[in-house]
Structures are given as C-alpha cells and as structure tokens.
Design a protein around this motif. Structure first.
Motif, PDB file in Angstrom:
ATOM      1  N   ASP A 114       0.726  -1.133  -0.128  1.00 12.82           N
ATOM      2  CA  ASP A 114       0.003  -0.065   0.024  1.00 12.82           C
ATOM      3  C   ASP A 114       0.926   1.285  -0.050  1.00 12.82           C
ATOM      4  OD1 ASP A 114      -2.124  -1.635   0.132  1.00 12.82           O
ATOM      5  OD2 ASP A 114      -2.426  -1.590   2.284  1.00 12.82           O
ATOM      6  N   LEU A 115       1.812   1.108   0.543  1.00 13.00           N
ATOM      7  CA  LEU A 115       2.709   2.460   0.862  1.00 13.00           C
ATOM      8  C   LEU A 115       3.603   2.517  -0.493  1.00 13.00           C
ATOM      9  CD1 LEU A 115       3.870   4.794   2.590  1.00 13.00           C
ATOM     10  CD2 LEU A 115       5.677   3.283   3.163  1.00 13.00           C
ATOM     11  N   ASP A 116       3.762   1.577  -1.096  1.00 10.34           N
ATOM     12  CA  ASP A 116       4.779   1.580  -2.391  1.00 10.34           C
ATOM     13  C   ASP A 116       3.486   2.205  -3.470  1.00 10.34           C
ATOM     14  OD1 ASP A 116       6.948   1.070  -4.204  1.00 10.34           O
ATOM     15  OD2 ASP A 116       5.271  -0.540  -5.098  1.00 10.34           O
ATOM     16  N   VAL A 117       2.363   1.870  -3.321  1.00 14.98           N
ATOM     17  CA  VAL A 117       1.358   2.521  -4.327  1.00 14.98           C
ATOM     18  C   VAL A 117       1.243   3.687  -4.038  1.00 14.98           C
ATOM     19  CG1 VAL A 117      -1.239   2.409  -4.859  1.00 14.98           C
ATOM     20  CG2 VAL A 117       0.236   0.239  -4.858  1.00 14.98           C
ATOM     21  N   GLU A 118       1.273   4.150  -2.899  1.00 13.56           N
ATOM     22  CA  GLU A 118       1.287   5.497  -2.377  1.00 13.56           C
ATOM     23  C   GLU A 118       2.216   6.459  -2.670  1.00 13.56           C
ATOM     24  OE1 GLU A 118      -0.396   8.999  -0.367  1.00 13.56           O
ATOM     25  OE2 GLU A 118      -1.347   7.085  -0.826  1.00 13.56           O
ATOM     26  N   LEU A 119       3.281   5.998  -2.812  1.00 11.07           N
ATOM     27  CA  LEU A 119       4.564   6.674  -3.247  1.00 11.07           C
ATOM     28  C   LEU A 119       4.637   6.850  -4.817  1.00 11.07           C
ATOM     29  CD1 LEU A 119       7.470   5.182  -0.828  1.00 11.07           C
ATOM     30  CD2 LEU A 119       5.977   7.223  -0.778  1.00 11.07           C
ATOM     31  N   LYS A 120       4.305   5.722  -5.309  1.00  9.91           N
ATOM     32  CA  LYS A 120       4.227   5.840  -6.866  1.00  9.91           C
ATOM     33  C   LYS A 120       3.310   6.928  -7.363  1.00  9.91           C
ATOM     34  CE  LYS A 120       5.962   1.257  -7.800  1.00  9.91           C
ATOM     35  NZ  LYS A 120       5.724   0.049  -8.465  1.00  9.91           N
ATOM     36  N   ASN A 121       2.042   7.258  -6.479  1.00 15.70           N
ATOM     37  CA  ASN A 121       0.950   7.915  -7.035  1.00 15.70           C
ATOM     38  C   ASN A 121       1.145   9.286  -6.319  1.00 15.70           C
ATOM     39  OD1 ASN A 121       0.006   5.939  -8.823  1.00 15.70           O
ATOM     40  ND2 ASN A 121      -1.212   5.138  -7.198  1.00 15.70           N
ATOM     41  N   SER A 122       1.857   9.470  -5.489  1.00 15.73           N
ATOM     42  CA  SER A 122       2.011  10.783  -4.663  1.00 15.73           C
ATOM     43  C   SER A 122       2.998  11.655  -5.047  1.00 15.73           C
ATOM     44  CB  SER A 122       2.145  10.429  -3.153  1.00 15.73           C
ATOM     45  OG  SER A 122       2.183  11.707  -2.500  1.00 15.73           O
ATOM     46  N   VAL A 123       3.100  13.102  -5.194  1.00 16.79           N
ATOM     47  CA  VAL A 123       3.943  13.900  -5.309  1.00 16.79           C
ATOM     48  C   VAL A 123       5.079  13.791  -4.262  1.00 16.79           C
ATOM     49  CG1 VAL A 123       2.560  15.239  -6.625  1.00 16.79           C
ATOM     50  CG2 VAL A 123       2.723  15.725  -4.296  1.00 16.79           C
ATOM     51  N   GLY A 125       6.629  11.170  -3.712  1.00 18.37           N
ATOM     52  CA  GLY A 125       7.677  10.269  -4.106  1.00 18.37           C
ATOM     53  C   GLY A 125       8.973  11.101  -4.781  1.00 18.37           C
ATOM     54  N   ILE A 126       9.043  12.254  -5.005  1.00 14.76           N
ATOM     55  CA  ILE A 126      10.421  13.024  -5.645  1.00 14.76           C
ATOM     56  C   ILE A 126      11.540  12.901  -4.379  1.00 14.76           C
ATOM     57  CG2 ILE A 126       8.992  14.030  -7.121  1.00 14.76           C
ATOM     58  CD1 ILE A 126       8.987  16.539  -5.422  1.00 14.76           C
ATOM     59  N   THR A 127      10.831  12.986  -3.086  1.00 13.40           N
ATOM     60  CA  THR A 127      12.029  12.931  -1.961  1.00 13.40           C
ATOM     61  C   THR A 127      12.136  11.599  -1.254  1.00 13.40           C
ATOM     62  OG1 THR A 127      10.110  13.908  -0.475  1.00 13.40           O
ATOM     63  CG2 THR A 127      11.351  15.538  -1.801  1.00 13.40           C
ATOM     64  N   ASN A 128      11.481  10.599  -1.681  1.00 12.02           N
ATOM     65  CA  ASN A 128      11.452   9.548  -0.881  1.00 12.02           C
ATOM     66  C   ASN A 128      12.125   8.366  -1.306  1.00 12.02           C
ATOM     67  OD1 ASN A 128      10.094  10.554   1.389  1.00 12.02           O
ATOM     68  ND2 ASN A 128       8.056   9.840   0.460  1.00 12.02           N
ATOM     69  N   ASN A 129      13.306   7.786  -0.740  1.00 14.97           N
ATOM     70  CA  ASN A 129      13.577   6.554  -1.083  1.00 14.97           C
ATOM     71  C   ASN A 129      12.884   5.213  -0.871  1.00 14.97           C
ATOM     72  OD1 ASN A 129      15.697   4.642  -1.925  1.00 14.97           O
ATOM     73  ND2 ASN A 129      17.071   4.896  -0.414  1.00 14.97           N
ATOM     74  N   THR A 130      12.435   4.558  -1.962  1.00 14.46           N
ATOM     75  CA  THR A 130      11.705   3.402  -2.030  1.00 14.46           C
ATOM     76  C   THR A 130      12.283   2.043  -1.998  1.00 14.46           C
ATOM     77  OG1 THR A 130      11.192   3.502  -4.151  1.00 14.46           O
ATOM     78  CG2 THR A 130       9.849   4.852  -2.925  1.00 14.46           C
ATOM     79  N   ASN A 203       6.179  10.020 -11.483  1.00 14.95           N
ATOM     80  CA  ASN A 203       7.354   9.606 -10.879  1.00 14.95           C
ATOM     81  C   ASN A 203       8.179   8.763 -11.533  1.00 14.95           C
ATOM     82  OD1 ASN A 203       7.011  10.605  -8.230  1.00 14.95           O
ATOM     83  ND2 ASN A 203       5.158   9.184  -7.602  1.00 14.95           N
ATOM     84  N   LYS A 204       7.963   7.910 -12.496  1.00 14.23           N
ATOM     85  CA  LYS A 204       8.771   7.120 -13.195  1.00 14.23           C
ATOM     86  C   LYS A 204      10.083   8.062 -14.056  1.00 14.23           C
ATOM     87  CE  LYS A 204       5.549   3.527 -13.910  1.00 14.23           C
ATOM     88  NZ  LYS A 204       4.859   2.410 -14.893  1.00 14.23           N
ATOM     89  N   LYS A 205       9.565   8.981 -14.606  1.00 18.63           N
ATOM     90  CA  LYS A 205      10.262   9.785 -15.491  1.00 18.63           C
ATOM     91  C   LYS A 205      11.004  10.874 -14.804  1.00 18.63           C
ATOM     92  CE  LYS A 205       8.382   8.532 -20.007  1.00 18.63           C
ATOM     93  NZ  LYS A 205       7.665   8.949 -21.106  1.00 18.63           N
ATOM     94  N   ASN A 206      10.324  11.311 -13.468  1.00 20.43           N
ATOM     95  CA  ASN A 206      10.823  12.349 -12.634  1.00 20.43           C
ATOM     96  C   ASN A 206      10.516  13.542 -13.317  1.00 20.43           C
ATOM     97  OD1 ASN A 206      11.188  10.938 -10.452  1.00 20.43           O
ATOM     98  ND2 ASN A 206      13.622  10.642 -10.828  1.00 20.43           N
ATOM     99  N   VAL A 207       9.551  14.016 -14.035  1.00 17.89           N
ATOM    100  CA  VAL A 207       9.395  15.108 -14.738  1.00 17.89           C
ATOM    101  C   VAL A 207       7.783  15.720 -14.626  1.00 17.89           C
ATOM    102  CG1 VAL A 207      10.924  14.697 -16.431  1.00 17.89           C
ATOM    103  CG2 VAL A 207       8.608  13.866 -17.066  1.00 17.89           C
ATOM    104  N   GLY A 208       7.672  16.603 -14.823  1.00 17.48           N
ATOM    105  CA  GLY A 208       6.031  17.194 -14.797  1.00 17.48           C
ATOM    106  C   GLY A 208       5.586  17.913 -15.840  1.00 17.48           C
TER     107      GLY A 208
END
Length: 451
Positions: A114-123, A125-130, A203-208
C-alpha cells in the motif's frame, strides 16, 4: 492296304517316340524347379528363426528394463512419501515456532505494498527512497529489523510530508518539449503547483507537465508565496483530492464553444436564426414600447394629435366626422386595420423562425445519426469514441433547436399580446368616437323613427 497300314503304324511310332522325349525333358525341368524352391524355403525358414531369436532377446531385455524401472519407481515413491511426512512435520514445527510472526509478515507486506502504491501516485515520491519498500514487497521471508525500521521511517516521512507546504525544484517539460527546472510548491501529498497552475507529476520519469485545462481559482507559485509571506491561514484555491483524476476529466469536459462547434453547419444555422429572431424581437419590442408610451400621452392630451396610431385614428375621425355614422365607422375601422398591420410587422417572421428552429434541430439529429451509422459500418462499434462525433452532433442540434424555439415563441407571444393590447385600445377609442357621433345625430331624427 497292307502298305498303307504299315506306313501309318510307322508314323504313329515316331510320334510316340517324340512325345516320350518331350515328357522326359519336362519332368527333368520340373524336378530342378522343385529342388530350387526347397532350397529357397529352407533359407527363408532359417531367416525367420534368426529373427524370432532376436525379437525374443529384445523382449527379454525390455522385460528386465521394466522390472528395473518399476523397482526404481517403488523406491522413489517410498522416498516421496517419507519426504512428505518430513515436510509436514517441519511445517508444523515452523508454525509452532513462528506463532503470530506469519500473520505479522502478511500485515507488513500488505502495508509495504500500500505504501509503495502511495509513493508511486503521490508527489512526495520525489523526495522518498523506496528501495527498502521494494525489498519488503519482494521478500519471501520475515523482514529484518532494519527493514521494519525503514518501513516505519518512510511511513512517518509520508505522513509528515502530507501536511507540509514546501517549495521545491522540479523538472518540467514545456510546450516546446524541452526540459527546464522550475520552482513549484508541493501541497502535501496531493498536488504540485507551478507558475501556471497544477502540474501532472510522473514519478517514473521524474518530470512534470501542466494540465491541459486549469480549474477556476487554481493556485500558483506567486499566490502561495504571497500567502506564506503574509502568513495567511486560509486562501481560496481549488484542490483536487483525487490527485489528478478530476483534473484530467476537467480537460475532457467540453466548453460552450466546443458544444457549439459539435453542432456543425446545422447548429450554426440555428444560432443564426436565433440571432435574427432576437434582433427582430428587440426592435419590435422597443417599437411597441414607444407606441404604448405615445398612446398613453395621447390619451392624456387628446386635443394634441401626435404621430402615433391613436393620433392617426383621431385625425381620421376629425377628417371624416361630417359623414354618417356608418361611413365614419368604416373609415375608423379601415384606419385601425392599417395600424394593426404596422403593429404586427415582423411577428409573422418571428413565428416562422420559432417553428423552423426545432425542424432544423431534427434535421441535424437525423444527419448526425446517419454519420454515426456510417462510422459503425466502417469501423464497427467497439470504440465509443469513434461514434461520439455523430452522436454529439445529433444531440447538440436538437438542444440548439429547442433552445432557439423557446425564447422566440416567448417573445412572439409577448409582442403579440402587446400588439393586441394596443389594437384593443384603438378599437375602444374608435367605438367611443362612433358612439359619440351617433349620440350627436340622434336628437335630430324624428320621434317615430325608432318604430
């Protein structure tokens, strides 16, 4: 006779000698063929016996191999049964030794997913190490203490980040397709806000990238910076709690311009008719309002004849009042009919436009359905987006036809009522003038005229 008999006997003797010689040769050949056939049969029997012995040897070898394999199979079955019993005992022992750790591992792994999905869909995720989260999700054994600590720290960081308004630097793809670094505010774990509004974060490409359409009261870096500088606690802003889903749907929501364009040529014609009808209604409404004001003024000052329908009726009375009552009535009626035609000028066109608009809407509906069926014939009905254009045209033209007809019918009814009210005033004034003229002529008639 004796000589002939002798010759005949000699001939028969020679023939019998030849026949015996031929039979002797035939018998000899037959014996030779029989001997050769016996030799051939003897050779074949010898080959058959050799083949039979070879097949018997192979059969014996196969039987021996089968017995060997059967023995190995029995041994393996016994080993398998022994291993199953051992495995069952080990599993029971493991269950007793682990106790509730198995359930704990399931809870930890589900929480990590659940936390992994949260980090992938959350902004955030740009500062967290997964990496630790991914290790726990992919683990097949109980997590270590360091992994549990990392999971707890990541969850704490995520909870803390969801309550922060942080200014950060992100990479954005602009309209030209180039990457550039910009300052953006992170609204908790829900959204990123740039200079032009909300950013869609990958989050995959780290672009907005900016959303195609921004909502009303969309925040910006400037507005959020001013809020921080002024230490405001509340600011009017639009927030998407679905983390981009509603903003994506906002881009798919058609505007009024898009809906009008979906109507096609028929929709534009209907709008043109509506515009023409409103113009006619506006000018007729203003004209009838001015006439009503002039008539009211004329009623207050009947001696001063003005340039209005009632003034012209009074002028006709002054010009024809020397005539008889019947002639005067006809002259006033003629004047009132002329004024009525002027009052109802343009109303017939307005009524025609009100009736024509729904019919054009129906035409657009039929045209749109024909286009839809043509698309279905060419591409099938698997993708609803392919049929959306024709269906949209069919529905939009119907709506436009009804929308155009309703105000036109309403204005036609209002203007017709005003024209009818003015005509009633003219008729009433005309009848009063005729009655007044008739009263003037009555005393001059003989007393017995009534009889």
């Amino acid at each position: 006779m004796t000589i002939k008999s002798l010759i005949l006997a000699i001939s028969l003797f020679g023939f019998s000698i030849n026949t015996a010689t031929a039979n002797s040769e035939l018998l000899k050949e037959t014996q030779q063929a029989s001997h050769a056939q016996k030799q051939h049969n003897t050779q074949r029997e010898s080959g058959f016996k050799q083949t039979e012995q070879s097949l018997k040897a192979q059969r014996n070898a196969l039987i021996a191999e089968r017995k060997k394999l059967q023995k190995e199979s029995d041994e393996l079955s016994a080993i398998f049964s022994k291993n199953e019993k051992t495995l069952a005992m080990l599993e029971q022992q493991l269950h007793l030794e682990t106790g509730s750790l198995g359930e704990l591992f399931g809870v930890v792994r589900q929480t990590a997913k659940d936390l992994d999905v949260e980090l992938k869909n959350s902004v955030t995720g740009i500062t967290n190490n997964t990496e630790i989260i991914n290790d726990i999700v992919a683990a097949k054994s109980l997590p270590s203490m360091s992994q549990l600590t990392g999971l707890w720290q990541t969850m704490t960081q995520q909870v803390q980040a969801s309550s922060e308004l942080e200014l950060t630097t992100v990479t954005m793809i602009n309209g030209s397709g180039h990457r550039q670094s910009i300052n953006a505010y992170r609204l908790g774990n829900m959204a990123l806000v740039g200079d032009e509004g909300f950013l869609r974060w990958n989050n995959k490409k780290n672009v907005g990238t900016y959303y195609a359409q921004q909502p009303e009261f969309a925040p910006s870096v400037t507005s959020l910076s001013n809020m921080e500088q002024q230490q405001q606690q509340i600011m009017m802003m639009a927030v998407d709690p679905s983390r981009g889903i509603m903003l994506d749907q906002l881009a798919n929501t058609p505007t009024l311009k898009d809906r009008l364009q979906a109507g096609g040529v028929v929709g534009k014609i209907i709008l043109g008719l509506l515009l023409i009808g409103l113009i006619i209604s506006f000018f007729n409404g203003v004209r009838l309002f001015v006439i009503r004001q002039q008539i009211r003024k004329q009623l207050k000052q009947p001696q001063e004849l003005g340039k209005n329908p009632l003034g012209r009726v009074l002028a006709a009375y002054d010009a024809e009042k020397q005539r008889s009552v019947e002639a005067l009535e006809l002259r006033l009626l003629e004047t009132i009919v002329d004024e009525q035609q002027g009052l109802e000028k343009g109303l017939s066109m307005l009524k025609l436009l009100a009736a024509l608009a729904p019919m054009l809407g129906l035409l657009g509906t039929v045209t749109g359905m024909i286009e839809t069926f043509q698309v279905i014939t060419q591409f099938g009905n698997g993708d609803p987006k392919v049929m959306a254009g024709g269906i949209s045209m069919a529905l939009v033209t119907t709506v436009l036809g009804l929308v155009a007809a309703m105000p036109l019918l309403l204005t036609h009814n209002i203007l017709s009522s005003q024209a009818e009210s003015i005509r009633t005033i003219l008729e009433k004034q005309g009848l009063s003038l005729v009655a007044e003229q008739a009263e003037k002529e009555t005393p001059n008639k003989p007393m017995g005229i009534a009889a």
